[in-house]
Design an enzyme around this catalytic site. Structure first.
Site, PDB file in Angstrom:
ATOM      1  N   CYS A  19       0.832  -1.213   0.000  1.00  0.00           N
ATOM      2  CA  CYS A  19       0.000   0.000   0.000  1.00  0.00           C
ATOM      3  C   CYS A  19       0.862   1.256   0.000  1.00  0.00           C
ATOM      4  O   CYS A  19       0.529   2.259  -0.649  1.00  0.00           O
ATOM      5  CB  CYS A  19      -0.916   0.012   1.223  1.00  0.00           C
ATOM      6  SG  CYS A  19      -1.906  -1.478   1.381  1.00  0.00           S
TER       7      CYS A  19
HETATM    8  C1  BEZ Z   1       0.345  -5.232   1.930  1.00  0.00           C
HETATM    9  O1  BEZ Z   1       1.376  -4.612   1.811  1.00  0.00           O
HETATM   10  O2  BEZ Z   1      -0.738  -4.662   2.038  1.00  0.00           O
HETATM   11  C2  BEZ Z   1       0.359  -6.727   1.889  1.00  0.00           C
HETATM   12  C3  BEZ Z   1       1.528  -7.386   1.544  1.00  0.00           C
HETATM   13  C4  BEZ Z   1       1.537  -8.773   1.501  1.00  0.00           C
HETATM   14  C5  BEZ Z   1       0.380  -9.493   1.793  1.00  0.00           C
HETATM   15  C6  BEZ Z   1      -0.771  -8.806   2.129  1.00  0.00           C
HETATM   16  C7  BEZ Z   1      -0.788  -7.422   2.174  1.00  0.00           C
END
Ligand code: BEZ
Length: 211
Positions: A45
């Site tokens: 994100c």
């Molecule tokens: C994330 O950065 O939102 C994320 C990364 C790996 C698995 C699930 C979410």
């Protein structure tokens, strides 16, 4: 119920990092891209929001307002934005919706319980100036979205809206376009002065009109 193409995007009023926003009023005459992310302080994100910030000029050129959302509280958004700016070398310049009571997440069906009970998946809604949904897309939490592809889709949507052409498979800006079936053969010369090619009666190509 899921939101489908052509539906009016549900309206809402929420707190964001840029103050309270009533969605339809905030959109005004612009196009919009509403995109959810699973959680603040997560790696994928962080890169996504930094990428959108860096594409500010590209969104503005297309009259598109981006707005992000997660179910985290406003104070977390505000603190996390400092990390995004620092690590992605940018300045987050669009609002992030705080939706801790999941009002918007539920309205837009952004929580898929078999993927995650609590967090939003990576949903995207592109909304036209008529407030209708033009594109929906869902990615899993572990895959960051390709925002260049979203710009490409917006270009295609705007070509259809403003120039009566569709875009073929793997189309890129500058490639030939497809004349939409609702344009009759008689209308073509006036509408497409750059010329056209009839490959089949239903497959009529023309140079990209706005180039
Ligand atoms: C994330 O950065 O939102 C994320 C990364 C790996 C698995 C699930 C979410």
């Amino acid at each position: 119920m899921a939101i489908r193409l052509g539906d009016v995007a549900p309206d809402f009023t929420v707190n964001t990092t840029q103050g309270e926003i009533s969605f339809h009023n905030w959109l005004g005459e612009s196009w919009g891209i509403l995109f959810s992310h699973p959680a603040d302080y997560t790696p994928v994100c962080t890169t996504e929001l930094g990428t959108v910030a860096k594409l500010k000029d590209e969104f503005e050129k297309r009259n598109v307002k981006p707005i992000a959302i997660s179910v985290d509280p406003l104070e977390d958004h505000k603190e996390w934005v400092k990390d995004i700016n620092e690590t992605q070398n940018t300045n987050v310049n669009f609002p992030i919706i705080a939706d801790p009571d999941k009002k918007v997440a539920v309205l837009y069906d952004m929580i898929h319980p078999n993927a995650s009970e609590k967090a939003t998946v990576r949903s995207v809604f592109v909304i036209g100036p008529d407030k209708k949904v033009k594109l929906t897309l869902t990615y899993p939490a572990s895959t960051g979205r390709n925002f260049d592809e979203l710009l490409r889709v917006i270009d295609s949507l705007q070509l259809t809206a403003y120039h009566s052409v569709a875009t073929p498979a793997n189309w890129q800006d500058g490639d030939d376009c497809v004349i939409v079936p609702s344009v009759s053969n008689e209308e073509i010369p006036a509408k497409f002065p750059k010329g056209h090619t009839v490959i089949k009666p239903y497959l009529r190509m023309t140079p990209q009109p706005n180039k």
